[in-house]
Design a protein around this motif. Structure first.
Motif, mmCIF file in Angstrom:
data_model
loop_
_atom_site.group_PDB
_atom_site.id
_atom_site.type_symbol
_atom_site.label_atom_id
_atom_site.label_comp_id
_atom_site.label_asym_id
_atom_site.label_seq_id
_atom_site.Cartn_x
_atom_site.Cartn_y
_atom_site.Cartn_z
ATOM 1 N N ASP A 99 -11.631 28.711 162.780
ATOM 2 C CA ASP A 99 -11.533 30.251 163.092
ATOM 3 C C ASP A 99 -12.952 30.603 163.237
ATOM 4 O OD1 ASP A 99 -11.700 30.498 160.550
ATOM 5 O OD2 ASP A 99 -9.809 31.673 160.392
ATOM 6 N N ASN A 100 -13.929 29.881 162.776
ATOM 7 C CA ASN A 100 -15.246 30.348 162.741
ATOM 8 C C ASN A 100 -16.053 29.595 163.680
ATOM 9 O OD1 ASN A 100 -17.992 30.521 161.445
ATOM 10 N ND2 ASN A 100 -17.109 31.340 159.659
ATOM 11 N N GLU A 101 -16.699 30.523 164.591
ATOM 12 C CA GLU A 101 -17.441 29.928 165.685
ATOM 13 C C GLU A 101 -18.731 29.118 165.270
ATOM 14 O OE1 GLU A 101 -19.554 31.443 169.784
ATOM 15 O OE2 GLU A 101 -17.491 32.335 169.125
ATOM 16 N N ALA A 102 -19.356 29.554 164.165
ATOM 17 C CA ALA A 102 -20.388 29.276 163.598
ATOM 18 C C ALA A 102 -20.309 27.734 162.824
ATOM 19 C CB ALA A 102 -21.034 30.215 162.463
ATOM 20 N N MET A 103 -19.093 27.665 162.484
ATOM 21 C CA MET A 103 -18.786 26.284 161.871
ATOM 22 C C MET A 103 -18.496 25.409 163.061
ATOM 23 S SD MET A 103 -16.564 27.274 158.488
ATOM 24 C CE MET A 103 -16.276 25.543 158.222
ATOM 25 N N ALA A 104 -17.984 26.086 163.905
ATOM 26 C CA ALA A 104 -17.520 24.880 165.395
ATOM 27 C C ALA A 104 -18.768 24.449 166.054
ATOM 28 C CB ALA A 104 -16.736 25.794 166.278
ATOM 29 N N ALA A 105 -19.790 25.561 165.833
ATOM 30 C CA ALA A 105 -21.057 24.796 166.841
ATOM 31 C C ALA A 105 -21.644 23.589 166.426
ATOM 32 C CB ALA A 105 -22.243 25.889 166.597
ATOM 33 N N PRO A 106 -21.737 23.232 165.173
ATOM 34 C CA PRO A 106 -22.276 21.559 165.055
ATOM 35 C C PRO A 106 -21.380 20.516 165.587
ATOM 36 C CG PRO A 106 -22.442 22.986 163.021
ATOM 37 C CD PRO A 106 -21.441 23.795 163.998
ATOM 38 N N LEU A 107 -20.000 21.067 165.789
ATOM 39 C CA LEU A 107 -19.127 19.961 166.280
ATOM 40 C C LEU A 107 -19.093 19.834 167.702
ATOM 41 C CD1 LEU A 107 -16.234 21.405 163.822
ATOM 42 C CD2 LEU A 107 -17.763 19.408 163.293
ATOM 43 N N VAL A 108 -19.631 20.494 168.605
ATOM 44 C CA VAL A 108 -19.923 20.104 169.847
ATOM 45 C C VAL A 108 -20.650 18.961 170.177
ATOM 46 C CG1 VAL A 108 -20.719 21.291 172.178
ATOM 47 C CG2 VAL A 108 -19.752 22.865 170.265
ATOM 48 N N LEU A 113 -17.153 27.082 172.952
ATOM 49 C CA LEU A 113 -17.234 27.574 171.655
ATOM 50 C C LEU A 113 -16.315 28.980 171.606
ATOM 51 C CD1 LEU A 113 -20.826 26.963 170.342
ATOM 52 C CD2 LEU A 113 -18.503 26.259 169.442
ATOM 53 N N LYS A 114 -16.115 29.447 172.708
ATOM 54 C CA LYS A 114 -15.115 30.520 172.689
ATOM 55 C C LYS A 114 -13.797 30.132 172.330
ATOM 56 C CE LYS A 114 -17.580 33.993 175.781
ATOM 57 N NZ LYS A 114 -17.747 34.919 175.054
ATOM 58 N N HIS A 115 -13.523 29.039 172.509
ATOM 59 C CA HIS A 115 -11.926 28.458 172.240
ATOM 60 C C HIS A 115 -12.035 27.290 171.216
ATOM 61 C CE1 HIS A 115 -10.654 29.976 176.244
ATOM 62 N NE2 HIS A 115 -11.776 30.173 176.666
ATOM 63 N N HIS A 116 -12.739 27.836 170.138
ATOM 64 C CA HIS A 116 -13.129 26.907 169.210
ATOM 65 C C HIS A 116 -11.916 26.658 168.225
ATOM 66 C CE1 HIS A 116 -13.232 30.773 166.661
ATOM 67 N NE2 HIS A 116 -14.049 31.111 167.577
ATOM 68 N N GLU A 117 -10.973 27.635 168.132
ATOM 69 C CA GLU A 117 -9.881 27.276 167.255
ATOM 70 C C GLU A 117 -8.882 25.865 167.759
ATOM 71 O OE1 GLU A 117 -7.501 30.443 165.838
ATOM 72 O OE2 GLU A 117 -9.133 31.920 165.974
ATOM 73 N N ARG A 118 -8.768 26.315 169.281
ATOM 74 C CA ARG A 118 -7.766 25.065 169.715
ATOM 75 C C ARG A 118 -8.932 23.726 170.130
ATOM 76 N NH1 ARG A 118 -4.537 28.173 174.613
ATOM 77 N NH2 ARG A 118 -6.529 29.253 175.008
ATOM 78 N N VAL A 119 -9.995 23.931 170.242
ATOM 79 C CA VAL A 119 -11.018 22.556 170.371
ATOM 80 C C VAL A 119 -11.300 22.032 169.118
ATOM 81 C CG1 VAL A 119 -12.933 21.856 171.463
ATOM 82 C CG2 VAL A 119 -11.478 23.664 172.693
ATOM 83 N N PHE A 120 -11.702 22.814 168.303
ATOM 84 C CA PHE A 120 -12.399 22.234 166.803
ATOM 85 C C PHE A 120 -11.530 22.700 165.498
ATOM 86 C CE2 PHE A 120 -15.931 23.225 169.866
ATOM 87 C CZ PHE A 120 -16.335 21.710 169.936
ATOM 88 N N GLY A 121 -10.338 23.195 165.875
ATOM 89 C CA GLY A 121 -9.474 23.721 164.644
ATOM 90 C C GLY A 121 -10.060 24.558 163.579
#
Length: 201
Positions: free
Chosen positions: A149-158, A139-147
């Motif tokens: 810039d919001n870590e909270a929005m990336a969390a459900p995508l893991v 999640l610290k690398h959410h921009e490159r992994v999930f596209g």
């Protein structure tokens, strides 16, 4: 970083990869046939970040031999540092890279090895190969992994299955110069390899 500093760091990194290869192969259980920046190895070790249009590559890789790991592949990152320095930052990125590699090509991602000449994150050492730690650093690398810039929005995508798979495949190897010398000799290794060849026939 100046050009000279960059070249020095690159040379140090290449030396570390070669030393990691020699140590791994001295166990008689590893064939580390892909080492960056050798051209034939680059395609085997390079992956694309899902977002941002950039690639990353592992330092070396290959196959394990004999026993329960026979024929399985590994990717490894080697860090030729005498002190912890910024190793925690590099390890964080390594975990995100492992996540991407397994997600893209699980059939080749049997093991992920972190090989360093210094320990790091000592207070967190027991946690470094846990699913919770992997998830947090993906999640610290959410921009490159999930596209995003919001870590909270990336969390459900893991993908929790990928996180668990990566955690179960992590190896932490800490070497020292003396340890590198206390390995099986080339002569004795050739005896083992000849024996295994005869047994296979």
């Amino acid at each position: 970083m100046t050009r000279i500093e960059g070249e020095s760091a690159q040379a140090k990194g290449a030396d570390g990869a070669q030393r990691a290869k020699r140590w791994l192969e001295s166990t008689t259980r590893v064939n580390a046939q892909w080492v960056n920046p050798n051209p034939p190895a680059v395609a085997k070790l390079t992956f694309a970040w899902p977002h941002g249009g950039q690639n990353f590559s592992f330092d070396l890789g290959g196959t394990l031999k004999y026993g329960e790991y026979d024929g399985q592949e590994f990717f490894a990152e080697s860090k030729n540092y005498a002190e912890p320095s910024d190793l925690p930052k590099h390890y964080s990125k390594f975990l995100a890279q492992c996540y991407v590699a397994y997600d893209k090509m699980p059939a080749r991602a049997d093991h992920f090895m972190w090989i360093a000449w210094s320990p790091h994150s000592i207070t967190d050492w027991p946690k470094l190969t846990t699913a919770d730690y992997v998830r947090a650093h993906v999640l610290k690398h959410h921009e490159r992994v999930f596209g995003t810039d919001n870590e909270a929005m990336a969390a459900p995508l893991v993908n929790e299955d990928v996180v668990s798979a990566v955690a179960s495949r992590l190896w932490l190897v800490v070497l020292s110069q003396k340890q590198e010398t206390l390995v099986i000799s080339k002569e004795h290794r050739s005896v083992i390899e000849a024996y295994e060849t005869r047994r296979g026939e």
